[in-house]
Write an enzyme that holds these catalytic residues in place. Structure first.
Site, PDB file in Angstrom:
ATOM      1  N   GLU A   1       0.864  -1.200   0.000  1.00 12.39           N
ATOM      2  CA  GLU A   1       0.000   0.000   0.000  1.00 12.39           C
ATOM      3  C   GLU A   1       0.888   1.234   0.000  1.00 12.39           C
ATOM      4  OE1 GLU A   1      -2.452   2.430  -0.489  1.00 12.39           O
ATOM      5  OE2 GLU A   1      -3.668   0.637  -0.087  1.00 12.39           O
TER       6      GLU A   1
ATOM      7  N   ASP B   1       4.984   1.293  -4.707  1.00  7.52           N
ATOM      8  CA  ASP B   1       4.140   0.898  -5.836  1.00  7.52           C
ATOM      9  C   ASP B   1       4.214  -0.629  -6.000  1.00  7.52           C
ATOM     10  OD1 ASP B   1       3.022   0.373  -8.338  1.00  7.52           O
ATOM     11  OD2 ASP B   1       3.893   2.149  -9.259  1.00  7.52           O
TER      12      ASP B   1
ATOM     13  N   LYS C   1     -13.140   7.369 -15.696  1.00 12.88           N
ATOM     14  CA  LYS C   1     -13.095   8.163 -16.941  1.00 12.88           C
ATOM     15  C   LYS C   1     -12.220   7.475 -17.978  1.00 12.88           C
ATOM     16  CE  LYS C   1     -13.920  12.573 -14.790  1.00 12.88           C
ATOM     17  NZ  LYS C   1     -13.262  13.501 -13.893  1.00 12.88           N
TER      18      LYS C   1
ATOM     19  N   THR D   1     -14.627  -5.475   2.710  1.00 11.25           N
ATOM     20  CA  THR D   1     -13.599  -4.451   2.925  1.00 11.25           C
ATOM     21  C   THR D   1     -14.273  -3.087   3.116  1.00 11.25           C
ATOM     22  OG1 THR D   1     -13.275  -3.686   0.669  1.00 11.25           O
ATOM     23  CG2 THR D   1     -12.138  -5.739   1.295  1.00 11.25           C
TER      24      THR D   1
ATOM     25  N   PHE E   1     -13.862  -0.332   1.335  1.00  8.04           N
ATOM     26  CA  PHE E   1     -14.399   0.225   0.088  1.00  8.04           C
ATOM     27  C   PHE E   1     -15.615  -0.544  -0.396  1.00  8.04           C
ATOM     28  CE2 PHE E   1     -12.195   3.821  -1.770  1.00  8.04           C
ATOM     29  CZ  PHE E   1     -11.201   4.012  -0.827  1.00  8.04           C
TER      30      PHE E   1
ATOM     31  N   ASP F   1      -8.704   0.982  -7.442  1.00  5.95           N
ATOM     32  CA  ASP F   1      -9.300   2.234  -7.947  1.00  5.95           C
ATOM     33  C   ASP F   1      -9.840   1.992  -9.355  1.00  5.95           C
ATOM     34  OD1 ASP F   1      -8.368   4.167  -5.748  1.00  5.95           O
ATOM     35  OD2 ASP F   1      -6.525   3.152  -6.339  1.00  5.95           O
TER      36      ASP F   1
HETATM   37  C1  LIG Z   1     -10.073   1.946  -3.661  1.00  5.31           C
HETATM   38  S1  LIG Z   1      -8.821   1.574  -2.502  1.00  5.31           S
HETATM   39  C2  LIG Z   1      -9.288  -0.041  -1.895  1.00  5.31           C
HETATM   40  C3  LIG Z   1      -8.664  -0.353  -0.572  1.00  5.31           C
HETATM   41  C4  LIG Z   1      -9.026  -1.711   0.037  1.00  5.31           C
HETATM   42  N1  LIG Z   1      -8.560  -2.819  -0.772  1.00  5.31           N
HETATM   43  C5  LIG Z   1     -10.506  -1.832   0.289  1.00  5.31           C
HETATM   44  O1  LIG Z   1     -11.160  -2.607  -0.433  1.00  5.31           O
HETATM   45  O2  LIG Z   1     -10.997  -1.172   1.209  1.00  5.31           O
HETATM   46  C6  LIG Z   1      -7.429   1.165  -3.534  1.00  5.31           C
HETATM   47  C7  LIG Z   1      -6.115   1.247  -2.785  1.00  5.31           C
HETATM   48  O3  LIG Z   1      -5.086   0.767  -3.629  1.00  5.31           O
HETATM   49  C8  LIG Z   1      -3.923   1.536  -3.403  1.00  5.31           C
HETATM   50  N2  LIG Z   1      -3.102   1.410  -4.619  1.00  5.31           N
HETATM   51  C9  LIG Z   1      -3.472   1.703  -5.882  1.00  5.31           C
HETATM   52  N3  LIG Z   1      -2.491   1.421  -6.740  1.00  5.31           N
HETATM   53  C10 LIG Z   1      -1.470   0.918  -5.995  1.00  5.31           C
HETATM   54  C11 LIG Z   1      -0.172   0.453  -6.317  1.00  5.31           C
HETATM   55  N4  LIG Z   1       0.268   0.428  -7.586  1.00  5.31           N
HETATM   56  N5  LIG Z   1       0.631   0.021  -5.330  1.00  5.31           N
HETATM   57  C12 LIG Z   1       0.191   0.050  -4.036  1.00  5.31           C
HETATM   58  N6  LIG Z   1      -1.030   0.475  -3.666  1.00  5.31           N
HETATM   59  C13 LIG Z   1      -1.854   0.909  -4.639  1.00  5.31           C
HETATM   60  C14 LIG Z   1      -4.439   2.935  -3.142  1.00  5.31           C
HETATM   61  O4  LIG Z   1      -3.511   3.703  -2.397  1.00  5.31           O
HETATM   62  C15 LIG Z   1      -5.727   2.661  -2.376  1.00  5.31           C
HETATM   63  O5  LIG Z   1      -5.513   2.685  -0.981  1.00  5.31           O
END
Ligand SMILES: C[S@@+](CC[C@H](N)C(=O)[O-])C[C@H]1O[C@@H](n2cnc3c(N)ncnc32)[C@H](O)[C@@H]1O
Length: 229
Positions: free
Chosen positions: A85, A112, A139, A206, A208, A135
């Site tokens: 994360e 990342d 768009k 979760t 989200f 995420d």
């Molecule tokens: C929409 S949130 C979902 C969080 C969690 N999985 C939930 O369902 O509650 C997506 C998360 O993925 C993380 N994220 C997105 N791309 C990432 C990457 N390439 N490496 C690490 N974290 C990433 C973002 O920081 C964000 O906290």
């Protein structure tokens, strides 16, 4: 495969934007005191070395507030977990939880996830990759930011062991359809569902997901097995 071509493929648009996010004092303290204990050593090129005791290794990408990660690790003590994360308040929160639950089968990488898989995971060493509610980047001009892309799937497939699993969940139907298309095109995976599966017992709801459910979003779980190369 860990050559320059692979590096070039992944020197790309990222799937996240760093949100400043408010950090509580306790989360700040957890980051400074507990991250050194629970983090994947930054220099390691083999995630397995982050653990004293070897067990099948599961990676959760984008764990958010980490509640699901801690829950899964507590419920599957026969596995090791690496959570990845970039959002630091979430990392602080999960570190507190790992400490208070006494979990020793979890390590955390604040980087990342594409780089972690590329630079810190050896081919064929992961039993499972779990990505819950990534995420959706709704768009069209942002679709390139979606983490589920051809090059990413090739990287995941390479790092999974033969028969290893990829489990995805989303509450955004167009992203669920996109995932189906990308996975079918990748040629590295077979779909275990028809095409979706019921939420499996190892995945808790979760943060989200609950947010999406409050807005009336349907939930899609996708489960894939890596096809033997
Ligand atoms: C929409 S949130 C979902 C969080 C969690 N999985 C939930 O369902 O509650 C997506 C998360 O993925 C993380 N994220 C997105 N791309 C990432 C990457 N390439 N490496 C690490 N974290 C990433 C973002 O920081 C964000 O906290």
């Amino acid at each position: 495969m860990r050559d320059d071509t692979e590096k070039d493929q992944h020197r790309r648009v990222r799937s996240f934007v760093r949100r400043p996010g408010r950090m509580t004092r306790a989360q700040e303290r957890a980051l400074s005191e507990l991250l050194p204990v629970f983090r994947v050593p930054p220099q390691t090129d083999d995630l397995r070395l982050a653990f004293d005791r070897q067990r099948p290794l599961v990676v959760e990408i984008g764990f958010g507030n980490g509640d699901a990660l801690a829950w899964m690790a507590a419920n599957e003590p026969e596995r090791n977990f690496v959570g990845i994360e970039v959002h630091e308040p979430g990392v602080g929160r999960v570190l507190k939880s790992l400490k208070s639950r006494g979990l020793e089968n979890v390590r955390v990488a604040v980087r990342d996830a594409v780089e972690v898989l590329r630079d810190q995971a050896r081919p064929g060493t992961l039993e499972e990759v779990r990505i819950y509610f990534p995420d959706p980047w709704p768009k069209k001009r942002h679709h390139k930011r979606r983490i589920v892309q051809e090059a990413f799937l090739a990287l995941v497939a390479d790092r999974l062991c033969p028969g290893g699993r990829l489990h995805l969940a989303t509450d955004w139907q167009p992203y669920a359809e996109w995932m189906l298309e990308q996975l079918a095109a990748s040629g590295h995976f077979e779909n275990v569902g028809k095409p979706f599966v019921e939420r499996p017992p190892w995945r808790p709801q979760t943060h989200f997901e609950r947010r999406g459910a409050r807005k009336g979003h349907p939930i899609f779980d996708l489960l894939y097995r890596r096809i033997q190369a």
